[in-house]
Design an enzyme around this catalytic site. Structure first.
Site, PDB file in Angstrom:
ATOM      1  N   LEU A  91       0.826  -1.212   0.000  1.00  0.00           N
ATOM      2  CA  LEU A  91       0.000   0.000   0.000  1.00  0.00           C
ATOM      3  C   LEU A  91       0.865   1.268   0.000  1.00  0.00           C
ATOM      4  CD1 LEU A  91      -2.868  -1.004   2.468  1.00  0.00           C
ATOM      5  CD2 LEU A  91      -2.936  -0.975  -0.029  1.00  0.00           C
ATOM      6  N   GLU A 133       4.972  -7.652   6.454  1.00  0.00           N
ATOM      7  CA  GLU A 133       4.678  -6.648   7.488  1.00  0.00           C
ATOM      8  C   GLU A 133       5.811  -6.548   8.508  1.00  0.00           C
ATOM      9  OE1 GLU A 133       2.401  -4.690   6.741  1.00  0.00           O
ATOM     10  OE2 GLU A 133       1.571  -6.009   5.214  1.00  0.00           O
TER      11      GLU A 133
HETATM   12 CO    CO Z   1       3.704  -3.228   2.539  1.00  0.00          CO
END
Ligand code: CO
Length: 168
Positions: A91, A133
């Protein structure tokens, strides 16, 4: 919440451990979940919303229409094995996708929102999402795991397409 994009220094920062799991943190995680679902991401790390602390959320079940939010606070990878390749996106790097090699299976521990420590074995996409992450809170982006050639191509791509996207 606003998701910061490639070039923002907070994405390069090694995040600090969470000191207290309280109502304030719960509120932040609620807002992060809303942001992640709206952006249709599989995961979101705290430093992607400019909070340089060691926690992130993942939901790989939303793909099948059955959202199940997972919260990992002060996570640690205890063991890892095997390898797998998956086309990843982020993102914070909107529009760019590339194949990245990761461990196939990992064994992790972390704290949940009740402040309880738990251990879990993750495999496949679940393990991939966790490693992506986890990299974020270490200040690492998935493009760092590409070959030098592909990293150069990415930088060219970003100059042409990325900056425009992030301004819109
Ligand atoms: Co990412």
């Amino acid at each position: 919440m606003e998701i910061v994009v490639y070039g923002h220094p907070v994405l390069r920062q090694k995040s600090e451990p969470v000191k207290e799991i309280d109502g304030k943190l719960k509120k932040i995680i609620d807002q992060m979940a809303e942001t992640m679902y709206k952006a249709k991401g599989l995961g979101l790390a705290a430093n992607q919303v400019a909070i340089p602390q060691r926690f992130f959320i993942i939901d790989i079940a939303q793909k099948e229409g059955k959202p199940k939010l997972e919260v990992y606070i002060n996570p640690v990878i205890l063991e890892a094995e095997g390898s797998t390749v998956y086309e990843e996106g982020c993102l914070s790097i909107p529009g760019y996708y590339a194949k990245v090699e990761r461990y196939e299976k990992i064994f992790i521990k972390a704290y949940d929102l009740d402040g309880k420590e738990f251990e879990r074995e993750l495999t496949g996409l679940h393990a991939i999402a966790f490693q992506h992450e986890y990299d974020h809170i270490e200040g690492i982006l998935f493009i760092d795991r590409l070959s030098p050639l592909k990293q150069r191509l990415f930088k060219k791509w970003w100059k042409k397409h990325g900056k425009k996207q992030s301004q819109s």
